[in-house]
Design an enzyme around this catalytic site. Sequence first.
Site, PDB file in Angstrom:
ATOM      1  N   HIS A  53       0.852  -1.160  -0.015  1.00  0.00           N
ATOM      2  CA  HIS A  53      -0.100  -0.068  -0.027  1.00  0.00           C
ATOM      3  C   HIS A  53       0.913   1.219  -0.033  1.00  0.00           C
ATOM      4  CE1 HIS A  53      -4.120  -1.786   1.612  1.00  0.00           C
ATOM      5  NE2 HIS A  53      -3.802  -2.105   0.337  1.00  0.00           N
ATOM      6  N   GLU A  55       1.193   3.267   2.307  1.00  0.00           N
ATOM      7  CA  GLU A  55       2.233   3.723   3.476  1.00  0.00           C
ATOM      8  C   GLU A  55       3.158   2.554   3.749  1.00  0.00           C
ATOM      9  OE1 GLU A  55      -1.158   3.508   2.998  1.00  0.00           O
ATOM     10  OE2 GLU A  55      -2.111   4.458   4.401  1.00  0.00           O
ATOM     11  N   SER A  80      -7.704   7.935   3.956  1.00  0.00           N
ATOM     12  CA  SER A  80      -7.644   7.361   5.264  1.00  0.00           C
ATOM     13  C   SER A  80      -6.918   5.939   5.171  1.00  0.00           C
ATOM     14  CB  SER A  80      -8.884   7.334   5.688  1.00  0.00           C
ATOM     15  OG  SER A  80      -8.856   6.971   7.024  1.00  0.00           O
ATOM     16  N   CYS A  82      -5.809   2.130   5.979  1.00  0.00           N
ATOM     17  CA  CYS A  82      -6.605   0.766   6.210  1.00  0.00           C
ATOM     18  C   CYS A  82      -6.015   0.510   7.467  1.00  0.00           C
ATOM     19  CB  CYS A  82      -6.545  -0.043   5.165  1.00  0.00           C
ATOM     20  SG  CYS A  82      -4.568  -0.722   5.149  1.00  0.00           S
ATOM     21  N   CYS A  85      -2.376  -0.706   7.493  1.00  0.00           N
ATOM     22  CA  CYS A  85      -1.514   0.303   7.325  1.00  0.00           C
ATOM     23  C   CYS A  85      -1.421   1.017   8.681  1.00  0.00           C
ATOM     24  CB  CYS A  85      -1.532   1.133   6.277  1.00  0.00           C
ATOM     25  SG  CYS A  85      -1.383   0.705   4.519  1.00  0.00           S
TER      26      CYS A  85
END
Lengths: 142, 412
Positions: A53, A55, A80, A82, A85
């Site tokens: 992802h 992040e 935002s 998940c 992350c």
Amino acid sequence: MDDTAGLAIALEEAQAGYNEGGIPIGAALVSKDGKLLGRGHNMRVQLGSPIHHGETSALYNSGRLPAKAYEGSTMYTTPSPCDMCTGACLLYGISRAVIGENKTFLSGEAYLKSRGVQVRVVDDPRCKALMDRFIEEKPELW
Amino acid sequence: MHNDDSIGAALSAQDPLVRDLLRQEVEHGVLIPLKTNLELRDDYATGNILITRVPTKAVATTIDLLREMLPEEIVKGVPHLRRCAKPSDLPAHLKTQFMNETPQSRQIHTGKSTWIYLILGPESMLSREELAQALSTVEGAEEEVFIQSVPVPMVAPTSQIQAAMWSQHFWPCVYRKNNPLGPHPSQVCRHTEEIANDAAIWMTLAHQVANEAHAGGFGEPMGACIVQREAGKTTLVALAADARWHNQAQTGCTGNPMAHAVLRAISIVAQKLVRAEHREETKVDTILEFEAFQDKPLLESEQKVFEQDHPSPDGYLCHGLEMYLTHEPCVMCSMAILHSRMGKVVFGYRMPLTGGLCAEDRGREHPSLNGADGGRGLGLFWRRELNWSLVAWEWESGGSVRPSPVDMAIHA
């Protein structure tokens, strides 16, 4: 580096992901003293892997740092984060999360706060617009 | 209960690679399905509804009347509660209460009744006065309009038996063959049966790889095993151990979070899928001295499984695959499992403070953890607001295949 600059890098990463035909989610990790530690974007399409992802890519790209380096750091993300992350940020001991927008989805913010991470939602229309555009163009990937 | 013969049979049905990898005896365990957040917290939540009674021939006009005066969401009713009930179908305690109120109510409950009890809606959303006034216009209505409040379960029953029980205790209920609070019981049963015969094999492999990595100094004694099951045949897809201490000085307390066993295993599946496409590997700007994900095989056993091609490489991520773990995964790994679209997860040791799958409050059942505040369980395997859910089990081994003890505060 301030929040505007941090989020701008995350957005650049999101755009880079979009340009590669991937999911346009980007992230940037900035240290307590305002230094960029790592940046990255979602690579699910590019690598066929659900763990890359925005992040986690930024964390990956920040390489091996001593635990101290993450103290007081800020993770900038376009939507935002998940729960995966969120969990990763907590494991690394990241202190702050600045979130571009939480309209596309909302999941880990409450957990971040409950674990003492400072959360700021900027509500940046550019982050939302990029996600909207992607979801409209490639609903099958979203 | 299974005996050793069934293990022998399950083993002989496996690919030679699996038998080659196994270095310890496989012993059966028991699969215990996890409870969801909703099942634990809202199971017996009741609320009060208002009911009335009208002559049978006035039921239709009464419902029309209600439709005119109340919002749609109230009039359409609650799917698991019968809107109309004959006096004889009421639970015994309500029957006794209602029939002994007046001579007329005794009449209503006698012989072949021509009256029907009717749900009006949730008490909190209704005005008794307005309803009484409106209902007094119904043909054949009683002089004093009958309105009573009764408690009812607010969520649907999850079995025929529960529906029958609630019908006796609250109000006639219908079992609609669904479980709004978690995976459907019949689905859980079916999946449990499906994996019960060979789960022990995969759990044993997960433990074995965990111990190998620990002995080699790579990581905590935690391991993961991913299996595909299709048309009764199982194929081992990935084997991965924790590698959080690989190329990482054991100074901090968490090591490298990206090298948790779950992430490594999921990443190995992704690499197999990409490999099968014969496309050029997408280059990631690697920081040469350090690979955060540590997702190349490190152990010989991991390597052997890695070399096997993916049995159905046109699948999406880990869609429908099964994952066997020594420990309950941390929040990060739990969500990674959901992202990967895994179908089933089995883990051996519950992580009472750090796990992400269980819904029980963390640490509660461990007196030694009093005050450690693990917080509320997240129950990530089945959450209504997420667009993917799993069937998940805890595995309790009767034999010697047990996870190595780890600090309860560690994130698996």
